[in-house]
Design a protein around this motif. Sequence first.
Motif, PDB file in Angstrom:
ATOM      1  N   LYS A 203       0.838  -1.197   0.000  1.00 37.28           N
ATOM      2  CA  LYS A 203       0.000   0.000   0.000  1.00 37.28           C
ATOM      3  C   LYS A 203       0.873   1.247   0.000  1.00 37.28           C
TER       4      LYS A 203
ATOM      5  N   PHE B 154      -8.869  -1.733   0.897  1.00 31.51           N
ATOM      6  CA  PHE B 154      -7.612  -2.005   0.202  1.00 31.51           C
ATOM      7  C   PHE B 154      -6.753  -2.943   1.068  1.00 31.51           C
TER       8      PHE B 154
ATOM      9  N   SER C  35      -4.202   1.738  -5.995  1.00 29.88           N
ATOM     10  CA  SER C  35      -3.970   1.999  -4.576  1.00 29.88           C
ATOM     11  C   SER C  35      -2.732   1.286  -4.033  1.00 29.88           C
TER      12      SER C  35
END
Length: 334
Positions: free
Chosen positions: A15, A78, A142
Amino acid sequence: MKLKEQMEEKITSKKNKIVIVVLYIFPTIIFCIFGIPKIMETYNESQNELNRDVTNIILPILFFVGVIYIITKFLDKFPVFIITKNGIEVRFFFKTKKYNWNEIEDIEIIGKKQFGNFFATPTEATTFNFKNKEEKIFWAESYTNSSEIRQVLERANKILLDSSKSFNSLNFETVTSLRTTEVIDIENQKIFNDNHVLSANGILFYAFLIFTLFIIFQNPSEIFEKYDKLLLINFFSLILCFAFSSSMNYFIFTEKHLIIKNSIWFWKKKIYDLENIKEIVIDMPFRSPICLRVITKNFNSNTYLASSLGNSTWRNLKKYIIERKIPLRDEILI
């Protein structure tokens, strides 16, 4: 071509940590600036028996906890994906789910999916389609290593669709960059560009540029006296000029290359070998001009806004790409 070898037989999504830190730090700072002083003031008043109402203590704490909870639930959209030879592992904040490859029907490597109800346009995604009709979505934009993840998933999907192959053969080596030919063929160029001066962004760009110059030179004797105000005004004007000019890209095709240039930043140039392009996408991001997204065969993806191109030019560009038999996805049906 640069290769990136995986030390272990797995690959883990990464991430954007800066975004996560900022999302948590911002409400924390607000709470420290406004919430804590209010809590301390109310506490001191209650100690002096001036005010027994503890609402001003409870509400800031509840608000802060609520905001952190909402951010955490949002970031749970996410999760961390871990791809192994046995299957995929999906890690959320407070739970982990594991899936074997035999539970998955197929994987849509590239495409778009609607992200909740908050965005007007779908978002680039990789979709895991399970045999029980469940879906798991990997929101590609993302993650910082989405291109590497997609490379491995493309191989995994080929194994899923070919029953004669085993996941023991799944390769985790990834390509970080593709070689671009240094010599550019300049003959038979096909240019897709319109007059940027007459476009909406072009008019705004030159208007703010002229405004900035006018502010500076209308009274040169006051430049040093009012430098702080002039600096602030010019700073915002230059930001707007940058925003408008950065979207005025145009496209040049040659026999073997795609070249992206900018009408204002004439020195800026990005070159792609056509043989390295997996797909070209005509798209319109949320509240943005129409753009061209270039996805290479190692799944690196870059978006080029082209606000100065008219609809007829976009249609001609689309027709030309189809004629050149370059894979094309038209997300706005221009």
